[in-house]
Design a protein around this motif. Structure first.
Motif, PDB file in Angstrom:
ATOM      1  N   THR A 180       0.833  -1.215   0.000  1.00  0.00           N
ATOM      2  CA  THR A 180       0.000   0.000   0.000  1.00  0.00           C
ATOM      3  C   THR A 180       0.861   1.255   0.000  1.00  0.00           C
ATOM      4  O   THR A 180       0.567   2.218  -0.723  1.00  0.00           O
ATOM      5  N   GLU A 181       1.927   1.258   0.790  1.00  0.00           N
ATOM      6  CA  GLU A 181       2.832   2.409   0.807  1.00  0.00           C
ATOM      7  C   GLU A 181       3.457   2.618  -0.565  1.00  0.00           C
ATOM      8  O   GLU A 181       3.592   3.754  -1.035  1.00  0.00           O
ATOM      9  N   PHE A 182       3.830   1.520  -1.215  1.00  0.00           N
ATOM     10  CA  PHE A 182       4.430   1.614  -2.554  1.00  0.00           C
ATOM     11  C   PHE A 182       3.420   2.200  -3.537  1.00  0.00           C
ATOM     12  O   PHE A 182       3.759   3.079  -4.337  1.00  0.00           O
ATOM     13  N   ARG A 183       2.178   1.733  -3.493  1.00  0.00           N
ATOM     14  CA  ARG A 183       1.155   2.246  -4.404  1.00  0.00           C
ATOM     15  C   ARG A 183       0.922   3.740  -4.190  1.00  0.00           C
ATOM     16  O   ARG A 183       0.782   4.505  -5.145  1.00  0.00           O
ATOM     17  N   LEU A 184       0.869   4.156  -2.940  1.00  0.00           N
ATOM     18  CA  LEU A 184       0.667   5.576  -2.639  1.00  0.00           C
ATOM     19  C   LEU A 184       1.828   6.405  -3.162  1.00  0.00           C
ATOM     20  O   LEU A 184       1.631   7.476  -3.752  1.00  0.00           O
ATOM     21  N   LEU A 185       3.052   5.924  -2.952  1.00  0.00           N
ATOM     22  CA  LEU A 185       4.230   6.658  -3.408  1.00  0.00           C
ATOM     23  C   LEU A 185       4.248   6.774  -4.927  1.00  0.00           C
ATOM     24  O   LEU A 185       4.505   7.852  -5.480  1.00  0.00           O
ATOM     25  N   VAL A 186       3.955   5.684  -5.631  1.00  0.00           N
ATOM     26  CA  VAL A 186       3.942   5.703  -7.103  1.00  0.00           C
ATOM     27  C   VAL A 186       2.882   6.667  -7.612  1.00  0.00           C
ATOM     28  O   VAL A 186       3.131   7.465  -8.523  1.00  0.00           O
ATOM     29  N   HIS A 187       1.694   6.615  -7.019  1.00  0.00           N
ATOM     30  CA  HIS A 187       0.601   7.469  -7.494  1.00  0.00           C
ATOM     31  C   HIS A 187       0.971   8.938  -7.377  1.00  0.00           C
ATOM     32  O   HIS A 187       0.728   9.719  -8.311  1.00  0.00           O
ATOM     33  N   MET A 188       1.556   9.329  -6.270  1.00  0.00           N
ATOM     34  CA  MET A 188       1.928  10.740  -6.093  1.00  0.00           C
ATOM     35  C   MET A 188       3.141  11.115  -6.940  1.00  0.00           C
ATOM     36  O   MET A 188       3.242  12.241  -7.421  1.00  0.00           O
ATOM     37  N   ALA A 189       4.059  10.161  -7.134  1.00  0.00           N
ATOM     38  CA  ALA A 189       5.268  10.449  -7.906  1.00  0.00           C
ATOM     39  C   ALA A 189       4.977  10.676  -9.381  1.00  0.00           C
ATOM     40  O   ALA A 189       5.763  11.314 -10.083  1.00  0.00           O
TER      41      ALA A 189
END
Length: 229
Positions: free
Chosen positions: A159-168
């Motif tokens: 979930t943290e990875f998905r959030l980071l990718v989405h914002m990046a």
């Protein structure tokens, strides 16, 4: 061959900054100092993307945009100091794909250009996203931060990875909690405080790796991935 970006900008310093950042990300660039040269280069070179200032000599940006749209569908991002709503509406009415107001973060301009080119089908999404010192390998589900001590890997949950990718994918954009739930936790019953908890842990991991103040809270709105040129 890498995408060609035509930068139509009469301020040599601004044009130089944009060229440097786009070339660093693997783009080819060419520069037009006035609107007429921009039209001529567009005809001769058929660029993949046009970054277009509004207030230029000889032929202004609105006229250039209208001329480009008569010829075809080359993606165009307006870059201008004119930030009134009417100016934005004028750009969109004439067919601009995006609108960036000066002063701008050149990293954000590159990110917006990538998004426009992906929508146009000119480029496929890169396997690695880079935002400042942050690198995200989309295929390997790994992220790291470059620091004076070297690359610092981030030990992220899915979930943290998905959030980071989405914002990046859109640096500096402010995302509401509901946007992040819809994009990264689809089909779940996650609440705003659940997103806050995930992002709090993500922020701590980023800061421990040296990316201090990269993940920012915007009071009353949500979160953004802030970057420095």
């Amino acid at each position: 061959m890498n995408a060609l970006v035509l930068i139509a900008e009469d301020d040599a310093e601004i044009a130089g900054i944009l060229e440097a950042y786009f070339q660093r990300e693997g783009f080819r660039t060419t520069h037009a100092r006035d609107g007429q040269v921009a039209l001529d280069l567009h005809t001769a070179l058929k660029p993949d993307l046009l970054l277009l200032d509004v207030t230029m000599p000889r032929v202004d940006g609105w006229q250039v945009l209208a001329g480009i749209r008569q010829r075809g569908n080359t993606p165009v991002i307006m870059i201008t100091a004119l930030d009134a709503d009417l100016d934005r509406l004028q750009g969109l009415r004439l067919g601009a794909d995006d609108y960036v107001v000066k002063p701008f973060n050149p990293i954000e301009v590159v990110a917006r250009a990538n998004a426009v080119l992906r929508r146009a089908g000119t480029i496929s999404e890169a396997a690695v996203l880079r935002v400042g010192g942050l690198s995200i390998d989309l295929d390997a589900y790994q992220a790291s931060v470059t620091s004076p001590q070297g690359d610092q890997p981030l030990n992220l949950t899915l979930t943290e990875f998905r959030l980071l990718v989405h914002m990046a994918r859109t640096p500096t954009k402010v995302f509401s909690r509901s946007e992040l739930v819809d994009a990264c936790l689809p089909g779940s019953d996650a609440l705003d405080r659940t997103v806050d908890s995930h992002l709090s842990r993500l922020r701590k991991k980023l800061e421990e790796a040296g990316a201090v103040r990269m993940l920012q809270s915007v009071r009353g709105v949500g979160y953004r991935l802030g970057v420095q040129p």
